[in-house]
Design an enzyme around this catalytic site. Structure first.
Site, PDB file in Angstrom:
ATOM      1  N   SER A 228      38.232  48.651  37.875  1.00 34.04           N
ATOM      2  CA  SER A 228      39.342  48.653  36.335  1.00 34.04           C
ATOM      3  C   SER A 228      38.563  47.513  35.505  1.00 34.04           C
ATOM      4  CB  SER A 228      40.130  49.092  36.818  1.00 34.04           C
ATOM      5  OG  SER A 228      40.775  47.593  37.059  1.00 34.04           O
ATOM      6  N   LYS A 229      39.154  47.760  34.315  1.00 33.46           N
ATOM      7  CA  LYS A 229      39.082  46.872  32.982  1.00 33.46           C
ATOM      8  C   LYS A 229      40.068  45.735  33.955  1.00 33.46           C
ATOM      9  CE  LYS A 229      42.097  46.579  28.805  1.00 33.46           C
ATOM     10  NZ  LYS A 229      42.069  44.790  28.617  1.00 33.46           N
ATOM     11  N   ARG A 230      41.423  45.438  34.199  1.00 29.62           N
ATOM     12  CA  ARG A 230      42.171  44.939  34.689  1.00 29.62           C
ATOM     13  C   ARG A 230      41.309  43.819  35.741  1.00 29.62           C
ATOM     14  NH1 ARG A 230      46.151  46.747  38.243  1.00 29.62           N
ATOM     15  NH2 ARG A 230      46.013  48.253  37.753  1.00 29.62           N
TER      16      ARG A 230
ATOM     17  N   ASP B 115      39.518  41.669  33.773  1.00 33.94           N
ATOM     18  CA  ASP B 115      39.763  40.465  33.312  1.00 33.94           C
ATOM     19  C   ASP B 115      40.658  39.256  33.896  1.00 33.94           C
ATOM     20  OD1 ASP B 115      40.032  42.194  30.743  1.00 33.94           O
ATOM     21  OD2 ASP B 115      42.185  43.162  30.374  1.00 33.94           O
TER      22      ASP B 115
END
Ligand code: GLU
Length: 532
Positions: free
Chosen positions: A275-277, A280
């Site tokens: 995921s994008k998380r 990040d």
């Protein structure tokens, strides 16, 4: 008759394309090209609630950056094609512009008994859901409940007619046949069987916005666009029985595409979808290009982070596919030759950000110094440095004017490319070959800026400058070392202190390299600025 291979990538424009989506597009593209077929881009934008402005343009741009060029759907300017032509016979390729097509197909299913009109209000359905929940069950609109709900199966023909005329929030639902085992084949997963009694009656078309749902539009378009293989993410596997039943209900079984469901990309550590998380948190992009959302938040992109598209594509291709050999580096052409759905793994593919960097390093090293020089020039310009001349012009460096010849830059590139992952790393490791240090690393100063060592550096420098030794790398390097050795000074300390004076840090490029690039004049200037 053998049909021409036609595959499609059918994203919904609900945001930036995740790298998993790019991989789906890539596998479709490779498959199409290997089979001499067509790769089509279709935009599935029938869910207006999830529509995100800019997402479509982002998808097109991302595919273009990766070198995944659709044969149909997008024109040379990167716009979705809206009018049919010989090249784009199925235009428009944006489903919202095809809305007139879908209703008749939904009605056809009703006429033939494969679908029905449903008039239940959202509140009524909510009530049923809550009721089921209280009883510890899950509400499904289907076999066991459809006879107790408000639809054309339970209402009289007159009442149905009236509601169709007078109300505008009804839907058309698929009537999932009872007690049927759907037998499906997946090119990656093999044979699958599902009993229809576990499936609900999905909405196919909505009167409220006169739009089809994903399921109807997807099947109708795949049929009309003569798609031969559907290669998509495994999140669509649960929909496959419905899709099979839809093909059957339409009588299109003979030309039904073959299906291949790709496993998910998994996060680097732990389990679960990438995921994008995760990106990040661990500092790697999950999107091909940078994306700025409506709130102004920026998500990293491989392109802006300095990855080469070839490296990104190669890395993605290997996430879940392997050629069955040790080969890891593949050009797009080679991928087209080697790709096979048989070798796509069923299990999820763990993404490894270090491997992505490894790929970039490999592609960077394989590039010619000339190409890397051209790529490095914009980085230098951002630093206020001007690059003049051409590959045939002589080497020159004007430190005061911050002006360097193209060949000077090329020599820098040749020096530092082996240890770089990205083009911008050239600057990180070689800024000192263009500018004097703006500051000095404090802990290095504390360690090496001792009066005694400073004096030794000063004398060694004076020796080089006074003897007028050539600043050619080999000569200047050995002359300096011989002198320090003859004085019996600590070689490491003097060298580190000298590097500190010239570059601002004790570690970095070799002294001989630095001296050969900056030359005696700049050498003198930097020493005096460092108060040596
Ligand atoms: N619009 C669907 C998506 O966004 C397409 C699924 C399919 O390829 O059938 O993934």
């Amino acid at each position: 008759m053998e049909r021409k291979t036609r595959v499609r990538f059918a994203p919904s424009p609900t945001g930036p394309l995740h790298m998993g989506g790019v991989r789906t597009a890539l596998y479709n593209y490779l498959y199409a090209k290997q089979h001499g077929g067509d790769f089509i881009l279709r935009i599935e934008d029938t869910d207006s609630h999830r529509f995100v402005p800019g997402a479509e343009a982002y998808i097109i741009e991302a595919l273009r950056w990766c070198g995944i060029v659709p044969d149909e759907g997008v024109d040379a300017d990167g716009k979705m094609v809206e009018t049919a032509s010989a090249q784009h016979p199925h235009a428009p390729y944006r489903q919202s512009q095809r809305r007139a097509i879908y209703r008749q197909y939904a009605e056809q299913l009703v006429e033939n008994g494969y679908a029905y009109y449903a008039f239940d209000s959202a509140a009524a359905l909510e009530e049923r859901r809550a009721e089921a929940e209280r009883a510890g069950q899950t509400f499904l609109y289907g076999l066991t409940t459809r006879d107790t709900l408000r639809n054309s199966l339970t209402l009289s023909a007159e009442e149905t007619e009236r509601l169709l005329r007078e109300t505008d929030s009804w839907t058309i639902r698929f009537k999932m046949p009872a007690h049927t085992v759907v037998k499906m084949d997946d090119l990656i997963r093999g044979h699958i069987e599902v009993n229809t009694d576990t499936l609900d009656d999905k909405v196919l078309w909505k009167r409220a916005d006169e739009l089809p749902t994903y399921h109807l539009a997807n099947i109708v378009d795949d049929h009309l666009m003569e798609i031969t293989e559907v290669i998509r993410g495994e999140e669509w596997l649960p929909s496959l029985p419905l899709h099979y039943m839809l093909y059957k209900a339409f009588g299109w079984e003979d030309t039904m595409p073959r299906f291949a469901h790709l496993s998910l990309l998994l996060k680097p550590v732990g389990n679960g979808k990438l995921s994008k998380r995760d990106g990040d948190k661990m500092g790697f992009p999950v999107f091909p290009l940078q994306w700025v959302n409506a709130e102004g938040e920026t998500s990293h992109g491989y392109r802006e982070d300095g990855y080469f598209p070839e490296a990104f594509v190669n890395m993605l291709a290997m996430l879940g596919w392997n050629p069955g050999t040790e080969q890891e580096l593949f050009s797009m052409e080679e991928l087209i030759q080697a790709f096979s759905l048989n070798k796509v793994q069923k299990a999820g593919a763990k993404f490894n950000p270090d491997k992505a960097k490894w790929y970039n390093r490999e592609y960077l090293r394989a590039k010619r110094d000339e190409e890397l020089t051209d790529l490095f020039i914009p980085v230098l310009q951002e630093q206020g440095i001007t690059v003049t001349g051409c590959p045939k012009c002589p080497v020159s460096a004007d430190f005061a004017a911050k002006e360097f010849s193209w060949n000077y830059v090329r020599n820098v590139v040749a020096l530092v490319k082996e240890r770089a992952t990205f083009v911008r790393d050239f600057w990180t490791s070689a800024a000192c070959l263009f500018t004097a240090p703006a500051e000095f690393v404090q802990k290095d100063v504390d360690k090496f800026w001792k009066p005694e060592i400073k004096e030794q550096v000063r004398q060694a420098a004076a020796h080089l400058l006074d003897t007028g030794v050539s600043f050619e790398k080999e000569t200047v390097g050995s002359s300096l070392e011989e002198y320090i050795r003859a004085q019996e000074w600590p070689m490491g300390k003097v060298m580190n202190a000298l590097r500190l004076a010239l570059t601002g840090a004790a570690s970095g490029l070799g002294i001989a390299d630095i001296l050969s690039f900056i030359g005696p004049e700049e050498f003198r200037a930097r020493l005096s600025a460092a108060e040596m």
